[in-house]
Design a protein around this motif. Structure first.
Motif, PDB file in Angstrom:
ATOM      1  N   LEU A 171       0.953  -1.232   0.131  1.00 55.23           N
ATOM      2  CA  LEU A 171       0.066   0.114  -0.097  1.00 55.23           C
ATOM      3  C   LEU A 171       0.828   1.295   0.073  1.00 55.23           C
ATOM      4  O   LEU A 171       0.669   2.160  -0.640  1.00 55.23           O
ATOM      5  CB  LEU A 171      -0.947   0.030   1.092  1.00 55.23           C
ATOM      6  CG  LEU A 171      -2.141  -1.014   1.249  1.00 55.23           C
ATOM      7  CD1 LEU A 171      -2.762  -1.236   2.530  1.00 55.23           C
ATOM      8  CD2 LEU A 171      -2.941  -1.003  -0.118  1.00 55.23           C
ATOM      9  N   LEU A 172       2.000   1.236   0.961  1.00 57.63           N
ATOM     10  CA  LEU A 172       2.869   2.373   0.694  1.00 57.63           C
ATOM     11  C   LEU A 172       3.462   2.702  -0.646  1.00 57.63           C
ATOM     12  O   LEU A 172       3.707   3.627  -1.055  1.00 57.63           O
ATOM     13  CB  LEU A 172       3.849   2.178   2.057  1.00 57.63           C
ATOM     14  CG  LEU A 172       3.358   2.154   3.396  1.00 57.63           C
ATOM     15  CD1 LEU A 172       4.495   1.992   4.334  1.00 57.63           C
ATOM     16  CD2 LEU A 172       3.034   3.699   3.566  1.00 57.63           C
ATOM     17  N   TRP A 173       4.044   1.567  -1.322  1.00 59.65           N
ATOM     18  CA  TRP A 173       4.627   1.621  -2.607  1.00 59.65           C
ATOM     19  C   TRP A 173       3.537   2.322  -3.570  1.00 59.65           C
ATOM     20  O   TRP A 173       3.937   3.110  -4.411  1.00 59.65           O
ATOM     21  CB  TRP A 173       4.895   0.210  -2.776  1.00 59.65           C
ATOM     22  CG  TRP A 173       5.505   0.144  -4.395  1.00 59.65           C
ATOM     23  CD1 TRP A 173       6.939   0.674  -4.752  1.00 59.65           C
ATOM     24  CD2 TRP A 173       4.929  -0.063  -5.441  1.00 59.65           C
ATOM     25  NE1 TRP A 173       6.987   0.622  -5.948  1.00 59.65           N
ATOM     26  CE2 TRP A 173       5.939   0.109  -6.630  1.00 59.65           C
ATOM     27  CE3 TRP A 173       3.636  -0.766  -5.764  1.00 59.65           C
ATOM     28  CZ2 TRP A 173       5.493  -0.167  -7.788  1.00 59.65           C
ATOM     29  CZ3 TRP A 173       3.306  -0.965  -7.046  1.00 59.65           C
ATOM     30  CH2 TRP A 173       4.304  -0.696  -8.138  1.00 59.65           C
ATOM     31  N   LYS A 174       2.357   1.626  -3.464  1.00 63.85           N
ATOM     32  CA  LYS A 174       1.211   2.224  -4.376  1.00 63.85           C
ATOM     33  C   LYS A 174       1.069   3.865  -4.139  1.00 63.85           C
ATOM     34  O   LYS A 174       1.017   4.732  -5.137  1.00 63.85           O
ATOM     35  CB  LYS A 174      -0.135   1.417  -4.228  1.00 63.85           C
ATOM     36  CG  LYS A 174      -0.081  -0.043  -4.655  1.00 63.85           C
ATOM     37  CD  LYS A 174      -0.193   0.028  -6.179  1.00 63.85           C
ATOM     38  CE  LYS A 174      -1.496   0.448  -6.739  1.00 63.85           C
ATOM     39  NZ  LYS A 174      -1.596   0.523  -8.365  1.00 63.85           N
ATOM     40  N   LYS A 175       0.876   4.186  -2.863  1.00 61.49           N
ATOM     41  CA  LYS A 175       0.826   5.546  -2.750  1.00 61.49           C
ATOM     42  C   LYS A 175       1.809   6.319  -3.127  1.00 61.49           C
ATOM     43  O   LYS A 175       1.851   7.610  -3.668  1.00 61.49           O
ATOM     44  CB  LYS A 175       0.604   5.773  -1.118  1.00 61.49           C
ATOM     45  CG  LYS A 175       0.263   7.076  -0.625  1.00 61.49           C
ATOM     46  CD  LYS A 175      -0.049   7.252   1.012  1.00 61.49           C
ATOM     47  CE  LYS A 175      -0.464   8.731   1.119  1.00 61.49           C
ATOM     48  NZ  LYS A 175      -0.681   8.977   2.528  1.00 61.49           N
ATOM     49  N   PHE A 176       3.158   5.912  -3.025  1.00 58.00           N
ATOM     50  CA  PHE A 176       4.203   6.607  -3.520  1.00 58.00           C
ATOM     51  C   PHE A 176       4.370   6.810  -4.926  1.00 58.00           C
ATOM     52  O   PHE A 176       4.626   7.955  -5.331  1.00 58.00           O
ATOM     53  CB  PHE A 176       5.651   5.869  -2.937  1.00 58.00           C
ATOM     54  CG  PHE A 176       6.778   6.348  -3.338  1.00 58.00           C
ATOM     55  CD1 PHE A 176       7.657   6.000  -4.509  1.00 58.00           C
ATOM     56  CD2 PHE A 176       7.372   7.517  -2.590  1.00 58.00           C
ATOM     57  CE1 PHE A 176       8.828   6.622  -4.790  1.00 58.00           C
ATOM     58  CE2 PHE A 176       8.770   7.988  -2.942  1.00 58.00           C
ATOM     59  CZ  PHE A 176       9.401   7.723  -4.039  1.00 58.00           C
ATOM     60  N   CYS A 177       4.199   5.820  -5.556  1.00 64.62           N
ATOM     61  CA  CYS A 177       3.750   5.804  -7.037  1.00 64.62           C
ATOM     62  C   CYS A 177       2.799   6.781  -7.598  1.00 64.62           C
ATOM     63  O   CYS A 177       3.042   7.397  -8.613  1.00 64.62           O
ATOM     64  CB  CYS A 177       3.553   4.210  -7.483  1.00 64.62           C
ATOM     65  SG  CYS A 177       5.011   3.417  -7.409  1.00 64.62           S
TER      66      CYS A 177
END
Length: 415
Positions: free
Chosen positions: A26-32
């Motif tokens: 989820l953090l990676w998706k938000k960062f992207c």
């Protein structure tokens, strides 16, 4: 019991690992999502050139409506290493080979040969205009006319070419005006060249050319003098004004034709004093503590010997309590009782010293191998040293800081 505890630990570890994985995802998706770019629009389609130009036309309309007072600044597409196709109007547009080289939708160039170029900003045309020439419109109070002329010098034939262009805003003594101009090359005041007379106009257009024969050695010693006259119904000539233009400060060549304008000045019709007169301007800048003297001209000088070897110059001296501070000299002009200098000198003078300072202007004649002779002198300064016109000139200079105050003064022979 030990088996149950081991199983529970394994299950808990698995659940913790899954939880950490989901959180990281989820953090990676938000960062992207935060650092993602907008998708580029579809590239220009070369198979339909009408659509390209229609899109350009729509963009130009949008540009005119939003930036009606600006000029688009355009970056053209890269021209190297691209395939091109010919359009029906013999212009070219870039082939759709690299979508990342295609600009985003928006205003495009109105030049069809730069199709694919796009606007990255605008230029304000007002910032690139040439300065407005105010010589035709900006006339100060008390102006009696303005004269335009051009000068050029031919080295081989030793000819000075003078073009009389025009005069504007003449102030004649009567309602109608029929002006003409006499041109002298001083110090010779016996011969002159004359323009045609223009009938019934305050703004005559002459466009006439005149030639003076003068050697290159003597050129910088000469001065042009323009006298503007009005002819009345009784054929009498009335002097409207004059222009005095020394040639010594000008770089005259065949490749350098100077176009110049000067305001007319009233001629001093009073006869010169016993030892002659001198005209100069004074200005004082109280902020900089600077006293400026502009030596303009002299007239009616009583030369001790009239010969080409005789030269006349002006010495300007700053005094304080009769103590010499500093002096400066003009260039020496040969053999003329009416020299024109137009030279500027500056002196440092603190505001606290202006009540005790004075200026002495001495007109001197020098001859090769002989002693320098004093032709005349004038002193301007405060009440401690002067009276009359000299005191008035000084006081007017003090009362009008940073403004040039011009006056004539009679020379005396006291030392």
């Amino acid at each position: 019991e030990q088996a149950v505890a081991v199983a529970g630990g394994i299950i808990g570890g698995i659940l913790l690992f899954v939880f950490l994985g989901i959180t990281a995802y989820l953090l990676w998706k938000k960062f992207c999502h935060l650092f993602s770019y907008e998708k580029l629009t579809d590239p220009v389609k070369t198979t339909n050139p009408n659509a390209v130009f229609q899109d350009q036309a729509n963009s130009e309309i949008q540009l005119k409506s939003t930036r009606s007072r600006s000029v688009p600044f355009i970056i053209p597409p890269t021209l190297h290493g691209r395939d091109w196709v010919h359009l029906t109007n013999e212009e070219q547009v870039q082939e759709d080979t690299d979508p990342y080289m295609t600009p985003q939708s928006g205003p495009r160039s109105s030049f069809h040969s730069l199709a694919g170029a796009y606007v990255v900003g605008t230029i304000n045309p007002d910032l690139y205009k040439f300065p407005e020439d105010k010589s035709e419109t900006d006339f100060p109070d008390g102006n009696i006319g303005r004269l335009w002329f051009s000068i050029e010098y031919e080295q081989e034939s030793e000819r000075l070419l003078v073009s009389l262009i025009k005069v504007r805003k003449l102030q004649p003594p009567a309602d109608s005006c029929s002006p003409f101009v006499k041109i002298y090359l001083l110090p010779d005041e016996r011969s002159y060249l004359q323009s045609k007379t223009k009938r019934k106009t305050l703004n005559p257009q002459f466009d006439e050319n005149f030639v003076f024969q003068v050697s290159s050695k003597m050129l910088l010693q000469r001065t042009l003098k323009f006298l503007v006259y009005h002819v009345d119904k009784q054929k009498k000539h009335h002097l409207l004004g004059q222009v005095i233009f020394p040639l010594k400060n000008e770089a005259l060549t065949e490749d350098n034709k100077l176009v110049i304008w000067r305001d007319l000045e009233k001629e001093n019709l009073e006869p010169p004093s016993e030892y002659g007169d001198i005209q100069f301007s004074l200005s004082y800048n109280d902020y900089l503590g600077r006293l400026t003297v502009v030596v303009l001209r002299a007239r009616g000088l009583k030369l001790q010997e009239e010969s080409p070897a005789v030269s006349v110059y002006v010495k300007v001296s700053l005094m304080n309590h009769n103590k010499f501070i500093k002096s400066k000299k003009t260039a020496a002009l040969l053999g003329t009782p009416n020299p024109v200098y137009n030279e500027t000198f500056s002196f440092k003078a603190d505001q606290t010293e202006m009540d005790t300072a004075s200026l002495s202007l001495s007109v001197l004649q020098s001859n090769k191998g002989e002693k320098t002779l004093l032709l005349g002198r004038v002193v301007v300064g405060p009440f401690m040293y002067t009276r009359g016109k000299e005191l008035e000139h000084w006081n007017e200079m003090i009362s009008k800081p940073k403004e040039l105050v011009k006056r004539w003064h009679a020379l005396c022979h006291s030392t």
